[in-house]
Design an enzyme around this catalytic site. Structure first.
Site, PDB file in Angstrom:
ATOM      1  N   SER A  56      -9.904  -0.441   7.226  1.00 34.88           N
ATOM      2  CA  SER A  56      -9.343  -0.284   5.881  1.00 34.88           C
ATOM      3  C   SER A  56      -8.688  -1.518   5.271  1.00 34.88           C
ATOM      4  O   SER A  56      -8.319  -1.488   4.102  1.00 34.88           O
ATOM      5  CB  SER A  56      -8.340   0.857   5.865  1.00 34.88           C
ATOM      6  OG  SER A  56      -9.033   2.073   5.752  1.00 34.88           O
TER       7      SER A  56
ATOM      8  N   LYS B 110       0.867  -1.178   0.000  1.00 31.86           N
ATOM      9  CA  LYS B 110       0.000   0.000   0.000  1.00 31.86           C
ATOM     10  C   LYS B 110       0.903   1.227   0.000  1.00 31.86           C
ATOM     11  O   LYS B 110       1.951   1.232   0.671  1.00 31.86           O
ATOM     12  CB  LYS B 110      -0.890  -0.035   1.251  1.00 31.86           C
ATOM     13  CG  LYS B 110      -1.872   1.132   1.369  1.00 31.86           C
ATOM     14  CD  LYS B 110      -2.763   0.984   2.607  1.00 31.86           C
ATOM     15  CE  LYS B 110      -3.784   2.105   2.738  1.00 31.86           C
ATOM     16  NZ  LYS B 110      -4.647   1.969   3.914  1.00 31.86           N
TER      17      LYS B 110
ATOM     18  N   SER C  48      -9.748   2.095   3.124  1.00 28.57           N
ATOM     19  CA  SER C  48      -8.882   2.885   2.273  1.00 28.57           C
ATOM     20  C   SER C  48      -7.869   2.075   1.459  1.00 28.57           C
ATOM     21  O   SER C  48      -7.331   2.590   0.484  1.00 28.57           O
ATOM     22  CB  SER C  48      -8.102   3.892   3.120  1.00 28.57           C
ATOM     23  OG  SER C  48      -7.225   3.232   4.020  1.00 28.57           O
TER      24      SER C  48
HETATM   25  N1  GLN Z   1     -13.015   4.286   6.680  1.00 28.06           N
HETATM   26  C1  GLN Z   1     -12.380   4.644   7.909  1.00 28.06           C
HETATM   27  C2  GLN Z   1     -11.948   6.095   7.878  1.00 28.06           C
HETATM   28  O1  GLN Z   1     -12.153   6.717   6.903  1.00 28.06           O
HETATM   29  C3  GLN Z   1     -11.234   3.750   8.209  1.00 28.06           C
HETATM   30  C4  GLN Z   1     -10.017   4.103   7.453  1.00 28.06           C
HETATM   31  C5  GLN Z   1      -8.866   3.238   7.817  1.00 28.06           C
HETATM   32  O2  GLN Z   1      -9.016   2.187   8.428  1.00 28.06           O
HETATM   33  N2  GLN Z   1      -7.694   3.701   7.439  1.00 28.06           N
HETATM   34  O3  GLN Z   1     -11.411   6.606   8.811  1.00 28.06           O
END
Ligand code: GLN
Length: 470
Positions: free
Chosen positions: A178, A79, A154
């Site tokens: 995410s 990532k 994400s």
């Molecule tokens: N969707 C969640 C957020 O926007 C989790 C994101 C993540 O786990 N990095 O914060």
């Protein structure tokens, strides 16, 4: 050479060992897959052709000398939140569009030392903020099962790349879901380890008390193999867990040695009541019972407060972490600043996208004098209550089974204008994040032609149990 799109690390390991193909041939094969799919998928931000071919040649030399480890020559992707020496690390943001880190993240270093070959850096929501990969400055990513649907976020690029056979295994990070939500949306397995299990050194910070690196693959077995080399104490991360779990070394060589038997598995009522349709989860329950495990209903009464608490805590930490992007030391700098104030203001306005700005504004508000007690302090208290809920049920059961997300992958654009509805996507993944627990999403069937995920949550540091059952 041709491989099936769901080829596993375990199979590739055998192919390399038996000489069916070389590491260079394997790397070329996956580079071709990436090249072929990138125009529709957009799962990658950077592809490192030369670097990966060099690393593969080195892996072949090691194999020829009989020096190969369990992962030597296995292709993978990171990532784009993990710093890589000499290769761009954008974090999905214009702010870091041209940023090349002067060092490798510990995760990058560990997997490279294990002989893995990194083919590139995957697309993601900007600074890991999002649940659909629509917040990336480098464009959205297509779901491998339906190009007009999101891959989740994400870590959407990593999940889509594995789900579509562009790479057999990839890293991700999970702050509130995410890894697990995109794994569910893309029909693969994703593990968020216990907070502190994997080093955060060199992982661009979003919310430091929640961020945790993890993995995507087709099977729990593959995740176990790679986790064994990726995890471990790191003196460079002050929240790294100092533990002696002998099974970690074992899984690095052999994968999961045995499947756990006779477990007591809890099904939290609050999670199931929030679902309109639990058919696929009922099937999972049936399968587990057929295997001799016992399933019982349990209660996690503070679940409903998890989303508001998470978005206060994560926003507050993001607002402080992202203050380092000031246009002075690194990252985007505006043209011709008229004053220091102007430099800060325009560099940040130009460099950050809309969702990141929303988080910085709400997070700064929650930390402000006069509002700290009302928001941040309250959120921290709720975090403790949620943690206590889990501690209580882990006195009664070994593991928890829940849905990963409220439904299958939604259509691109469906939630983009409604941040609060988007945040609700994380309602089943955020509680384990607030409590720092290991959690995994595994495929459990399809709905409307799109994959669904089931989540397993374990007690702290029991990834062996979670992966074993998965
Ligand atoms: N969707 C969640 C957020 O926007 C989790 C994101 C993540 O786990 N990095 O914060």
């Amino acid at each position: 050479m041709s491989l099936h799109p769901f080829v596993t690390v375990t199979e590739l390991r055998q192919g390399l060992a038996s000489g069916e193909y070389s590491a260079v041939e394997l790397t070329q094969y996956f580079l071709n897959e990436i090249r072929r799919q990138q125009p529709t998928s957009n799962a990658f931000i950077t592809v490192d052709e030369q670097g990966s071919l060099n690393a593969a040649a080195a892996a072949d030399a090691q194999i020829a000398e009989g020096q190969a480890g369990a992962l030597t020559g296995i292709p993978m992707a990171h990532k784009d939140v993990f710093c890589t020496n000499n290769v761009l690390t954008t974090c999905g943001s214009r702010m870091l569009e041209n940023f090349v880190a002067p060092y490798d993240a510990t995760v990058v270093h560990n997997l490279q030392s294990a002989g893995m070959v990194c083919l590139g850096k995957t697309n993601m929501d900007e600074f890991a903020m999002g649940s659909s990969n629509e917040n990336s400055a480098f464009g959205p990513v297509a779901n491998p099962w339906h190009a007009k649907h999101v891959p989740g976020g994400s870590s959407g690029g990593s999940a889509a790349a594995v789900g579509s056979g562009q790479i057999p295994v990839a890293t991700g990070t999970d702050t509130g879901g995410s890894i697990r939500q995109p794994a569910a949306f893309c029909g693969i397995t994703g593990l968020k380890p216990t907070y502190g299990r994997v080093s955060r050194y060199g992982m661009v910070a979003f919310a430091s008390s929640l961020d945790q690196g993890g993995l995507f693959a087709h099977t729990a077995q593959d995740i176990a193999l790679v986790l064994g080399s990726m995890a471990g104490f790191d003196a460079k991360d002050s929240t790294s867990a100092q533990r002696q779990d002998n099974w970690l070394e074992e899984i690095a060589q052999l994968g999961i040695p045995q499947t756990p038997t006779n477990l007591k598995i809890g099904l939290p009522a609050e999670y199931f009541q929030a679902m309109s349709d639990t058919q696929q989860l009922d099937d999972v329950r049936q399968t587990l019972e057929n295997l001799g495990h016992t399933c019982v209903e349990v209660a996690l009464p503070n679940t409903q407060m998890a989303i508001p608490a998470y978005y206060v805590v994560a926003g507050a930490e993001a607002s402080t972490n992202l203050s380092r992007y000031d246009g002075v030391r690194f990252g985007h700098r505006c043209e011709n600043p008229q004053s220091l104030e102007d430099l800060y203001q325009r560099s940040r306005s130009e460099g950050f996208g809309e969702e990141v700005k929303r988080r910085i504004l709400t997070g700064t508000y929650a930390l402000s004098v006069g509002y700290f007690d009302a928001y941040y302090l309250q959120a921290q208290k709720i975090r403790r209550l949620i943690s206590d809920d889990f501690s209580n049920v882990f006195g009664q059961v070994d593991l928890l089974l829940t849905p990963t997300a409220p439904g299958p992958a939604f259509a691109a654009g469906a939630l983009k204008q409604d941040p609060v509805a988007m945040y609700q996507q994380d309602k089943f993944t955020v509680p384990a994040s607030l409590a720092g627990l290991p959690a995994l999403s595994m495929p459990c069937g399809f709905k409307q032609g799109l994959p669904l995920g089931a989540q397993l949550i374990g007690p702290a540091y029991r990834e062996d149990l979670v992966l074993g059952l998965a």
